[in-house]
Design a protein around this motif. Structure first.
Motif, PDB file in Angstrom:
ATOM      1  N   LYS A   1     -14.368   2.769   0.693  1.00 27.58           N
ATOM      2  CA  LYS A   1     -15.168   2.662  -0.533  1.00 27.58           C
ATOM      3  C   LYS A   1     -14.923   3.864  -1.454  1.00 27.58           C
ATOM      4  CE  LYS A   1     -19.738   1.172  -1.908  1.00 27.58           C
ATOM      5  NZ  LYS A   1     -20.981   0.586  -1.439  1.00 27.58           N
ATOM      6  N   LYS A   2     -14.990   5.081  -0.879  1.00 26.66           N
ATOM      7  CA  LYS A   2     -14.745   6.280  -1.676  1.00 26.66           C
ATOM      8  C   LYS A   2     -13.323   6.303  -2.181  1.00 26.66           C
ATOM      9  CE  LYS A   2     -17.970   9.861  -0.745  1.00 26.66           C
ATOM     10  NZ  LYS A   2     -18.162  11.202  -1.176  1.00 26.66           N
ATOM     11  N   HIS A   3     -12.413   5.838  -1.339  1.00 30.82           N
ATOM     12  CA  HIS A   3     -10.998   5.855  -1.689  1.00 30.82           C
ATOM     13  C   HIS A   3     -10.734   4.973  -2.904  1.00 30.82           C
ATOM     14  CE1 HIS A   3      -6.629   5.080  -1.253  1.00 30.82           C
ATOM     15  NE2 HIS A   3      -6.618   6.315  -0.825  1.00 30.82           N
ATOM     16  N   SER A   4     -11.382   3.817  -2.922  1.00 34.60           N
ATOM     17  CA  SER A   4     -11.147   2.917  -4.041  1.00 34.60           C
ATOM     18  C   SER A   4     -11.666   3.528  -5.335  1.00 34.60           C
ATOM     19  CB  SER A   4     -11.767   1.566  -3.709  1.00 34.60           C
ATOM     20  OG  SER A   4     -12.539   1.103  -4.731  1.00 34.60           O
ATOM     21  N   ALA A   5     -12.680   4.404  -5.248  1.00 32.64           N
ATOM     22  CA  ALA A   5     -13.213   5.057  -6.445  1.00 32.64           C
ATOM     23  C   ALA A   5     -12.386   6.272  -6.855  1.00 32.64           C
ATOM     24  CB  ALA A   5     -14.663   5.467  -6.200  1.00 32.64           C
ATOM     25  N   ASN A   6     -11.886   7.044  -5.882  1.00 32.71           N
ATOM     26  CA  ASN A   6     -11.296   8.343  -6.187  1.00 32.71           C
ATOM     27  C   ASN A   6      -9.778   8.409  -6.243  1.00 32.71           C
ATOM     28  OD1 ASN A   6     -13.801   9.465  -6.272  1.00 32.71           O
ATOM     29  ND2 ASN A   6     -13.757  10.293  -4.203  1.00 32.71           N
ATOM     30  N   ALA A   7      -9.107   7.599  -5.432  1.00 29.22           N
ATOM     31  CA  ALA A   7      -7.680   7.832  -5.244  1.00 29.22           C
ATOM     32  C   ALA A   7      -6.857   7.249  -6.383  1.00 29.22           C
ATOM     33  CB  ALA A   7      -7.220   7.223  -3.927  1.00 29.22           C
ATOM     34  N   PRO A   8      -5.710   7.882  -6.703  1.00 29.17           N
ATOM     35  CA  PRO A   8      -4.836   7.323  -7.720  1.00 29.17           C
ATOM     36  C   PRO A   8      -4.143   6.078  -7.161  1.00 29.17           C
ATOM     37  CG  PRO A   8      -3.763   9.193  -6.686  1.00 29.17           C
ATOM     38  CD  PRO A   8      -5.148   9.109  -6.095  1.00 29.17           C
ATOM     39  N   ARG A   9      -3.825   5.128  -8.061  1.00 27.72           N
ATOM     40  CA  ARG A   9      -3.106   3.931  -7.626  1.00 27.72           C
ATOM     41  C   ARG A   9      -1.655   4.030  -8.040  1.00 27.72           C
ATOM     42  NH1 ARG A   9      -7.585  -0.339  -7.235  1.00 27.72           N
ATOM     43  NH2 ARG A   9      -8.949   0.897  -8.503  1.00 27.72           N
ATOM     44  N   HIS A  10      -0.762   3.625  -7.158  1.00 24.32           N
ATOM     45  CA  HIS A  10       0.661   3.595  -7.499  1.00 24.32           C
ATOM     46  C   HIS A  10       1.197   2.193  -7.301  1.00 24.32           C
ATOM     47  CE1 HIS A  10       0.599   7.910  -7.683  1.00 24.32           C
ATOM     48  NE2 HIS A  10       0.186   8.010  -6.460  1.00 24.32           N
ATOM     49  N   SER A  11       2.068   1.768  -8.204  1.00 28.11           N
ATOM     50  CA  SER A  11       2.703   0.460  -8.051  1.00 28.11           C
ATOM     51  C   SER A  11       3.982   0.592  -7.270  1.00 28.11           C
ATOM     52  CB  SER A  11       3.061  -0.107  -9.429  1.00 28.11           C
ATOM     53  OG  SER A  11       2.047  -0.919  -9.895  1.00 28.11           O
ATOM     54  N   MET A  12       4.167  -0.315  -6.316  1.00 22.73           N
ATOM     55  CA  MET A  12       5.453  -0.355  -5.619  1.00 22.73           C
ATOM     56  C   MET A  12       5.943  -1.800  -5.694  1.00 22.73           C
ATOM     57  SD  MET A  12       4.277   1.829  -2.295  1.00 22.73           S
ATOM     58  CE  MET A  12       5.745   2.734  -1.917  1.00 22.73           C
ATOM     59  N   ALA A  13       7.098  -2.060  -5.118  1.00 23.43           N
ATOM     60  CA  ALA A  13       7.598  -3.438  -5.121  1.00 23.43           C
ATOM     61  C   ALA A  13       8.035  -3.813  -3.720  1.00 23.43           C
ATOM     62  CB  ALA A  13       8.752  -3.589  -6.097  1.00 23.43           C
TER      63      ALA A  13
END
Lengths: 180, 394
Positions: free
Chosen positions: B44-56
């Motif tokens: 839950k905290k991770h979804s709020a705080n962490a940056p998202r990166h796109s991969m393929a």
């Protein structure tokens, strides 16, 4: 005596707060660390620590507040950070100020070793100083994000309690997360 | 560096800011860390705080691989490099000491979760970062024409939409069309029945039936902000299903272009579409369309056009940009680059090509390739790693 100017067009409340603090009588609060070091700070700075802000609201903050869980060296660093961050610049309204503050933050942590940062995290959590807790946690997160499990065990002083077979199984599963 | 004692919630505070892929790597640090990375509190905290990166990712011959590429230097005329070597291993435990690798037929991505159909038509949801898998039981049995998609409702609950093709018409002569919202005389042999799977109740529930005229496969669709989008059979419309309202919708698409495939940009937050336009028989123009919704509430979706390839003369463009293509788009210095993937043929096992910046490059990529021309059509898809838990959603 400077006159208090309250703008009526809804300008940011931080400016109002800053202006008001110039004209209100200074409220100083004394914080004493666990090893007896004392720090006199403005109420506005002390309010950055939510536990103290609550004490002030509930009227049970005397002039001197003992901070039993934090040593003087750490407390002084925390106060240094809090003073810089009394007024947080709005990213949209004042990009220049935000950049300057980010740059100051980067220099602030650059000089600190990891053990000090861990102590700051604990203290910021105890004082409930969300801004510094987030910033210090992010600093450690950035430090470990490219490290291997072995390196991280050393940083956090963690014992490897997996059997070699268990560790091998997880490694196979997450082989794609390792570069190359 | 030694520190004797950092309590668990401080560790959570720190780890919630580490990107999902790094955390996946650090699972073998210790048993506690492994549990935390799978734990609901960190998710839950991770979804709020962490940056998202796109991969393929790419699906080739029933295996999922990570696509590594260096597209950043294309504008400097540095040759792009694509490598397909890291294989994502999905294992199924058959007994205490024996597990086997699963053959994957189809993959649908939503928020870092992969909804996979296996070669033998079973269904599993998989988070490669946390390692969590959940096998889904069908209502009665799996059928080979079933299609599935994964989405999310507004209360952050993940759900699966199942589209089942019914060949034999029922006794009714009228069928309610859920897209058009009216009754039609059922002349068609084909009908599509829709069901929703709910993870918390572990059950399937019907949501409606529609005539075959409009609704081909949801598996070739995309999930954006929890809503599923896919092309109708004429490719003139974009059909959608919203798990919050449990309603179907449709959007019109830009005319004149042939719309081939859907993808997502901006870490999965924006829908985009690859299309071709031919002014002359032998000339192909390839366009990328990026969708914007004017606001949360209004239905209308508008499309911005980004030309990728102009005036490509020759049949090879026709051949590469046609039905069965899959892609992802990448921004390099205000210009867009499209990496696409097509079926192998008897002459070449090269399946990946890059278009943009006035260039079209057929890539002999490094790593896994289809075994032969009859291998299943490879699938290229965007993957945004996360620690999302399958059981309860975010």
């Amino acid at each position: 005596m400077s006159s208090s100017k309250k703008s009526s067009d809804g300008k940011s409340s931080e400016i109002e707060e800053a202006v008001a603090s110039l004209t209100m009588p200074f409220n100083k609060i004394l914080l004493t660390s666990s090893d007896g070091e004392s720090f006199e700070i403005d109420e506005a700075v002390a309010r950055k620590f939510q536990i103290i802000a609550h004490m002030i609201e509930d009227d049970c903050a005397g002039k001197a507040i003992p901070i039993d869980n934090v040593t003087g060296d750490i407390l002084s660093k925390i106060i240094e950070y809090a003073k810089k961050h009394v007024v947080e610049p709005d990213e949209d309204e004042d990009e220049e100020a935000k950049k300057k503050l980010d740059s100051w933050d980067a220099k602030f942590v650059e000089k600190l070793d990891l053990e000090t940062i861990f102590k700051i995290i604990l203290a910021a959590n105890y004082l409930n100083f969300e801004g510094l807790l987030g910033f210090a946690s992010q600093t450690v997160a950035d430090y470990i994000k490219d490290k291997t499990p072995e390196e991280v065990r050393e940083i956090f002083n963690i014992e490897n309690d997996f059997t070699p077979e268990e560790e091998e199984a997880i490694r196979k599963e997450n082989a794609w997360t390792f570069n190359g | 560096m030694m520190f004797n004692y950092l309590p668990e919630d401080m560790v959570v505070e720190i780890l919630s800011r580490v990107p999902a892929v790094s955390l996946a790597r650090l699972r073998s640090t210790s048993k506690i860390w492994n549990a935390l990375i799978k734990d609901g509190r960190l998710a839950k905290k991770h979804s709020a705080n962490a940056p998202r990166h796109s991969m393929a990712l790419v699906l080739i011959d029933h295996r999922v691989y990570l696509v590594r590429s260096n597209l950043r230097e294309i504008h400097n005329n540095v040759a792009p490099f694509v490598s397909v070597t890291c294989h994502f291993s999905l294992k199924e435990r058959l007994s205490k000491h024996f597990s086997t690798e699963v053959d994957i037929r189809d993959v649908f991505h939503c928020d870092g979760l992969l909804l996979c159909t296996t070669k033998d038509y079973r269904l599993v949801v998989w988070n490669p970062c946390s390692g969590e898998t959940r096998w889904i039981q069908p209502r009665d049995s799996y059928k080979k024409d079933d299609c599935y998609a994964l989405g999310r409702s507004s209360c952050n609950k993940y759900k699966i939409l199942r589209q089942e093709l019914l060949i034999n018409p029922s006794q009714e002569s009228y069928v309610y069309n859920i897209v058009r919202g009216d009754f039609l005389i059922n002349n068609n042999q084909e009908r599509y029945e829709y069901e929703i799977y709910d993870f918390t109740s572990n059950s399937w529930r019907g949501v409606g039936v529609s005539t075959g005229l409009f609704n081909p496969n949801i598996t070739t669709g995309m999930s954006v902000n929890g809503i599923i989008y896919w092309f109708d059979i004429t490719e003139q419309f974009l059909l959608s299903f919203d798990f919050s309202t449990e309603r179907f919708g449709s959007e019109s698409l830009p005319e004149d272009d042939s719309h081939l495939a859907l993808s997502v940009t901006r870490q999965g937050k924006q829908l985009c579409m690859l299309s071709t336009h031919s002014s002359y028989v032998t000339e192909t123009n390839v366009n990328l369309w990026i969708a914007t919704k004017s606001s949360e509430n209004t239905e209308a979706m508008s499309w911005s056009k980004f030309p990728i390839l102009r005036g490509g003369v020759g049949l090879r463009y026709r051949y590469h940009f046609r039905e069965g293509v899959s892609f992802f788009a990448y921004q390099v210095k205000e210009k867009i680059v499209v990496v696409s993937c097509h079926r192998p043929n008897r002459h070449s096992k090269n399946i990946i090509h890059i278009a943009g910046h006035g260039k079209f490059i057929e890539l002999d990529h490094h790593g896994a390739k289809p075994k032969h021309e009859f291998s299943p059509t490879p699938l290229l898809l965007v993957y945004v790693p996360s620690l999302v838990q399958i059981q309860h959603g975010i």
